[in-house]
Structures are given as C-alpha cells and as structure tokens.
Design a protein around this motif. Structure first.
Motif, PDB file in Angstrom:
ATOM      1  N   GLU A  56       3.489 -12.845  -7.142  1.00  0.00           N
ATOM      2  CA  GLU A  56       4.307 -11.960  -6.317  1.00  0.00           C
ATOM      3  C   GLU A  56       4.225 -10.515  -6.797  1.00  0.00           C
ATOM      4  OE1 GLU A  56       8.078 -13.878  -6.561  1.00  0.00           O
ATOM      5  OE2 GLU A  56       7.629 -15.309  -4.932  1.00  0.00           O
ATOM      6  N   LYS A  57       4.123 -10.330  -8.113  1.00  0.00           N
ATOM      7  CA  LYS A  57       3.973  -8.978  -8.669  1.00  0.00           C
ATOM      8  C   LYS A  57       2.671  -8.349  -8.180  1.00  0.00           C
ATOM      9  CE  LYS A  57       4.589  -5.602 -11.793  1.00  0.00           C
ATOM     10  NZ  LYS A  57       5.676  -4.603 -11.705  1.00  0.00           N
ATOM     11  N   LEU A  58       1.583  -9.104  -8.237  1.00  0.00           N
ATOM     12  CA  LEU A  58       0.295  -8.586  -7.775  1.00  0.00           C
ATOM     13  C   LEU A  58       0.345  -8.195  -6.300  1.00  0.00           C
ATOM     14  CD1 LEU A  58      -2.295 -10.965  -9.494  1.00  0.00           C
ATOM     15  CD2 LEU A  58      -1.986  -8.520  -9.920  1.00  0.00           C
ATOM     16  N   VAL A  59       0.918  -9.068  -5.490  1.00  0.00           N
ATOM     17  CA  VAL A  59       0.973  -8.805  -4.046  1.00  0.00           C
ATOM     18  C   VAL A  59       1.811  -7.561  -3.745  1.00  0.00           C
ATOM     19  CG1 VAL A  59       1.802  -9.679  -1.829  1.00  0.00           C
ATOM     20  CG2 VAL A  59       0.549 -11.198  -3.366  1.00  0.00           C
ATOM     21  N   SER A  60       2.974  -7.454  -4.363  1.00  0.00           N
ATOM     22  CA  SER A  60       3.852  -6.316  -4.069  1.00  0.00           C
ATOM     23  C   SER A  60       3.225  -5.001  -4.517  1.00  0.00           C
ATOM     24  CB  SER A  60       5.228  -6.509  -4.717  1.00  0.00           C
ATOM     25  OG  SER A  60       5.125  -6.527  -6.136  1.00  0.00           O
ATOM     26  N   GLU A  61       2.574  -5.000  -5.678  1.00  0.00           N
ATOM     27  CA  GLU A  61       1.946  -3.774  -6.169  1.00  0.00           C
ATOM     28  C   GLU A  61       0.734  -3.395  -5.315  1.00  0.00           C
ATOM     29  OE1 GLU A  61       2.975  -1.754  -8.422  1.00  0.00           O
ATOM     30  OE2 GLU A  61       4.595  -2.914  -9.347  1.00  0.00           O
ATOM     31  N   PHE A  62      -0.030  -4.401  -4.908  1.00  0.00           N
ATOM     32  CA  PHE A  62      -1.201  -4.112  -4.081  1.00  0.00           C
ATOM     33  C   PHE A  62      -0.791  -3.553  -2.724  1.00  0.00           C
ATOM     34  CE2 PHE A  62      -4.449  -5.424  -0.948  1.00  0.00           C
ATOM     35  CZ  PHE A  62      -5.551  -4.772  -1.481  1.00  0.00           C
ATOM     36  N   GLU A  63       0.192  -4.190  -2.086  1.00  0.00           N
ATOM     37  CA  GLU A  63       0.629  -3.713  -0.768  1.00  0.00           C
ATOM     38  C   GLU A  63       1.261  -2.326  -0.866  1.00  0.00           C
ATOM     39  OE1 GLU A  63       1.385  -7.666   1.921  1.00  0.00           O
ATOM     40  OE2 GLU A  63       3.096  -6.886   0.787  1.00  0.00           O
ATOM     41  N   ALA A  64       1.899  -2.023  -1.986  1.00  0.00           N
ATOM     42  CA  ALA A  64       2.499  -0.697  -2.160  1.00  0.00           C
ATOM     43  C   ALA A  64       1.433   0.391  -2.243  1.00  0.00           C
ATOM     44  CB  ALA A  64       3.362  -0.671  -3.412  1.00  0.00           C
ATOM     45  N   SER A  65       0.277   0.054  -2.811  1.00  0.00           N
ATOM     46  CA  SER A  65      -0.784   1.048  -2.967  1.00  0.00           C
ATOM     47  C   SER A  65      -1.855   0.966  -1.880  1.00  0.00           C
ATOM     48  CB  SER A  65      -1.450   0.900  -4.337  1.00  0.00           C
ATOM     49  OG  SER A  65      -2.018  -0.386  -4.488  1.00  0.00           O
ATOM     50  N   HIS A  66      -1.789  -0.097  -1.052  1.00  0.00           N
ATOM     51  CA  HIS A  66      -2.751  -0.276   0.044  1.00  0.00           C
ATOM     52  C   HIS A  66      -1.963  -0.657   1.297  1.00  0.00           C
ATOM     53  CE1 HIS A  66      -5.137  -0.831  -3.608  1.00  0.00           C
ATOM     54  NE2 HIS A  66      -6.192  -0.438  -2.908  1.00  0.00           N
ATOM     55  N   SER A  67      -1.287   0.320   1.874  1.00  0.00           N
ATOM     56  CA  SER A  67      -0.376   0.043   2.986  1.00  0.00           C
ATOM     57  C   SER A  67      -1.100  -0.433   4.239  1.00  0.00           C
ATOM     58  CB  SER A  67       0.447   1.295   3.311  1.00  0.00           C
ATOM     59  OG  SER A  67      -0.413   2.381   3.645  1.00  0.00           O
ATOM     60  N   ASP A  68      -2.424  -0.315   4.259  1.00  0.00           N
ATOM     61  CA  ASP A  68      -3.176  -0.744   5.436  1.00  0.00           C
ATOM     62  C   ASP A  68      -3.619  -2.200   5.355  1.00  0.00           C
ATOM     63  OD1 ASP A  68      -4.819  -0.091   3.283  1.00  0.00           O
ATOM     64  OD2 ASP A  68      -6.535   0.355   4.559  1.00  0.00           O
ATOM     65  N   ILE A  69      -3.216  -2.907   4.286  1.00  0.00           N
ATOM     66  CA  ILE A  69      -3.608  -4.307   4.120  1.00  0.00           C
ATOM     67  C   ILE A  69      -2.370  -5.167   3.877  1.00  0.00           C
ATOM     68  CG2 ILE A  69      -4.969  -5.965   2.776  1.00  0.00           C
ATOM     69  CD1 ILE A  69      -6.855  -3.698   2.010  1.00  0.00           C
ATOM     70  N   ASP A  70      -2.174  -6.172   4.719  1.00  0.00           N
ATOM     71  CA  ASP A  70      -1.090  -7.137   4.539  1.00  0.00           C
ATOM     72  C   ASP A  70      -1.647  -8.376   3.850  1.00  0.00           C
ATOM     73  OD1 ASP A  70       0.826  -5.589   5.765  1.00  0.00           O
ATOM     74  OD2 ASP A  70       0.490  -6.463   7.754  1.00  0.00           O
ATOM     75  N   VAL A  71      -0.975  -8.814   2.789  1.00  0.00           N
ATOM     76  CA  VAL A  71      -1.449  -9.961   2.023  1.00  0.00           C
ATOM     77  C   VAL A  71      -0.651 -11.209   2.391  1.00  0.00           C
ATOM     78  CG1 VAL A  71      -1.843 -10.917  -0.272  1.00  0.00           C
ATOM     79  CG2 VAL A  71      -2.091  -8.453   0.114  1.00  0.00           C
ATOM     80  N   PRO A 125     -13.674  -9.929   4.324  1.00  0.00           N
ATOM     81  CA  PRO A 125     -14.377  -9.676   3.063  1.00  0.00           C
ATOM     82  C   PRO A 125     -14.136  -8.285   2.481  1.00  0.00           C
ATOM     83  CG  PRO A 125     -15.920  -9.654   4.909  1.00  0.00           C
ATOM     84  CD  PRO A 125     -14.623 -10.169   5.439  1.00  0.00           C
ATOM     85  N   GLU A 126     -13.969  -7.278   3.320  1.00  0.00           N
ATOM     86  CA  GLU A 126     -13.773  -5.925   2.797  1.00  0.00           C
ATOM     87  C   GLU A 126     -12.406  -5.789   2.131  1.00  0.00           C
ATOM     88  OE1 GLU A 126     -16.209  -3.803   2.444  1.00  0.00           O
ATOM     89  OE2 GLU A 126     -17.426  -5.403   3.352  1.00  0.00           O
ATOM     90  N   ALA A 127     -11.379  -6.383   2.747  1.00  0.00           N
ATOM     91  CA  ALA A 127     -10.051  -6.375   2.130  1.00  0.00           C
ATOM     92  C   ALA A 127     -10.081  -7.156   0.819  1.00  0.00           C
ATOM     93  CB  ALA A 127      -9.022  -6.980   3.085  1.00  0.00           C
ATOM     94  N   ALA A 128     -10.831  -8.261   0.801  1.00  0.00           N
ATOM     95  CA  ALA A 128     -10.951  -9.066  -0.413  1.00  0.00           C
ATOM     96  C   ALA A 128     -11.622  -8.278  -1.533  1.00  0.00           C
ATOM     97  CB  ALA A 128     -11.723 -10.348  -0.112  1.00  0.00           C
TER      98      ALA A 128
END
Length: 340
Positions: free
Chosen positions: A36-51, A262-265
């Motif tokens: 959950e930490k990884l997902v929240s931090e990633f979405e905070a810095s990459h607002s154009d990608i929903d995980v 694949p690009e989001a990955a």
C-alpha cells in the motif's frame, strides 16, 4: 496519451471535464502495508496512472500469472522470492526488460537479471531464519533454538509455524535451503521429523512470525527481516540466524509478457528501483536490504555479513523442473502428514 471525457450541451462541446488515467495492474508479494505504501507513493508522483493492486504470496502470484498466460490481466509483479520469478521467466510468462536503472543496482540484483536473461531483477534481499516469542519461551521453560537441528527438540511440539511452500516463497526458500545444506533425502527426513513440532502450515510466508509475536505460537520460520519488523513494532520477538548456515532471498520484480499496460509497468519498474523510493521502505515496516547501491539499508536490518549464508543456487532452485519436483515431493511426504 491521456484521453478526456467531453460533454455536449446544446450542441456545444464543453472543455474536458475529467481525465482517463492510464492503468497499472500490479501483483505485490510483500506485506500488505509495504504494498500500500508503494501504491500511494507512486500514484502521488504519477497522477496520470491509476494502480490496481492485489496482494498475493509468491506461489499464488506465480499461479495467477501462469493461469492468465493466454490473456494476461497483470502488468507487473513486484516482490516475493526470486525462485518463482525465475521460473516465470523460464516459462515465457515474463517479458525481457533492461531497465535504465540497472547500473545503479547491487551486484546481486544485477546478477538476478543476468541469470534470468533480463526477465526479472532483484529489488531487495534478506536472510532466512526464525523469530520466537521471548516471553512465551521463558514462561514455558523452552530454550531458544540456535540451529536447524534444535527445531527437532520435543520441547517445541506444537510451537512451530511455517508456511506451505506451494503458496509461499519463504517456505520454498526454506525447503531449497535445507536441500542444499543437508542433501535432498536428509532434508526431507528432517522436515518429516520437524512436522511433529509444527502446529500449522500457513499460506503467507510472514504469517508464522506474526502469530509468534501475538503469542499464538512459539516460533515462526521466516525471513529474518520479518521477525525484525515484529520486534521493531514492540513485540517480544527474538531473531535467530541458524548456526549451520542459511539461505537467503533476492526479492524480485517481473514485467509480464503480453501486459496490457507495458509503458505504465515500465514506469513503475524504473521508479521502484531508485534509491529515493527504496529509502522510504522502512516507513512501511520493510527491513530488507535494498537493491539500489545508493540506498541506505535500514539500521534494524540483519547484517548479512555477520550471517553464515550458503551459496544459494538461484538458477537451479528457480528452474521449473527442480521447483516442481521438490514441491511434489513435499506434498507427498510432508504436506500429506496429519498435524498432531
């Protein structure tokens, strides 16, 4: 490319009202708090990608990826022991990818990529051992085991938990470690004898030490960093590195072959290999050794240089043939035995 929702009103086109974000379908094979930490931090810095994240043990993750081979629903698999990641690569379930971050990684992390022909990469490392409940052992007058051989002590009857190696990478690493330490027949003889002291084979690799921390069992065979996490959280957990030597994991990450996004990955893949991201992991109770050479290992993490580590053969024990054979034998000779 970002798509937009548009609305018509009285024949006039309005400005875009909301954005369709790119998606990333992620399997995370670590503790759910870390995921959950990884997902929240990633979405905070990459607002154009929903995980869209699902948390699965390593064995469960491999089974899901394999079941979806003809129509992949997963883009990226992060974490969990390296053996099933290596098998996924061998079976053509993961895609070759050479991240631009490779040069920043520890040698063991780059080695994991090289041995897999770049179908996986190391993201963290940690040594196998166990955690035990100090208070419970004192109360029952049980001496804390220091070696694998001590786990056969009759005083530990009903006090040990370990995961099922079919679902748990931690337990498979234990199985492969004992085979490499003792020889295959001797390892299975040991496991059958230890079975008399086992109260439960759990699905999750970290569950046994969480049970020990709560006093529900005496001891959990786990990666030592999972025992450290319980001790740091305030539970009376002692951490042991077996005297005979022990195996270790290279927690890994794989891009799924035929991924829908694949690009989001790849964006997540490169991001999570940075020192900045790996330095955040202790905040989520992760005390593994990070794979980025510039990241700072948590001060609470077990010092691998002080632990007697075996020369774990990741190529052999991550191969499909060897892994399937060991799991089949475990099912026949250990998993089929009734718990007492």
């Amino acid at each position: 490319m970002k798509l937009f929702k548009c609305a018509l009103l009285g024949g006039a086109m309005l400005l875009p009202s909301a954005a369709f974000a790119d998606e990333l379908n992620l399997i995370c094979s670590a503790d759910v708090v870390i995921c959950e930490k990884l997902v929240s931090e990633f979405e905070a810095s990459h607002s154009d990608i929903d995980v869209n994240m699902v948390r699965l043990s390593s064995g469960e993750a491999f089974a899901k990826v394999r079941a979806e081979a003809r129509n992949p629903q997963t883009d990226l698999w992060w974490g969990g022991t390296g053996d099933p990641h290596l098998q996924a690569g061998q079976d053509g379930l993961s895609a070759e990818y050479k991240s631009p971050m490779l040069d920043e990684l520890q040698d063991w992390a780059k080695g994991q990529a090289e041995v897999s022909n770049y179908h996986t990469v190391g993201v963290y490392s940690g040594a196998l051992g166990w955690g035990y409940n100090i208070d419970l052992f004192k109360e029952k007058g049980i001496e804390a085991p220091k070696c694998w051989a001590d786990l056969l002590d009759p005083a530990l009857k009903g006090e040990i938990q370990i995961a099922d190696p079919n679902s748990s990478g931690t337990a498979y690493t234990t199985l492969a470690t004992l085979v490499q330490l003792m020889g295959e027949d001797e390892a299975f003889d040991f496991l059958k004898k230890m079975h008399a002291n086992v109260s439960q084979y759990t699905k999750s690799g970290s569950a046994p030490v969480k049970a020990a921390a709560r006093g529900e069992t005496g001891l959990g065979i786990v990666f030592q960093h999972d025992a450290v996490a319980q001790a740091v959280a305030g539970f009376p957990v002692g951490v042991v590195a077996p005297c005979e030597g022990t195996g270790y994991e290279i927690g890994s990450m794989s891009l799924i072959e035929g991924a829908q996004n694949p690009e989001a990955a790849k964006t997540f893949y490169d991001w999570v290999l940075t020192a900045e991201v790996q330095n955040m992991m202790p905040d989520a109770g992760s005390f593994q050794i990070p794979s980025n050479a510039s990241a700072t290992p948590p001060k609470e993490a077990p010092d691998l240089s002080t632990i007697k580590l075996i020369d774990y053969d990741f190529a052999e024990y991550g191969s499909a043939e060897r892994r399937k054979a060991l799991l089949s034998r475990w099912d026949d000779e250990v998993g089929s035995m009734p718990l007492q």
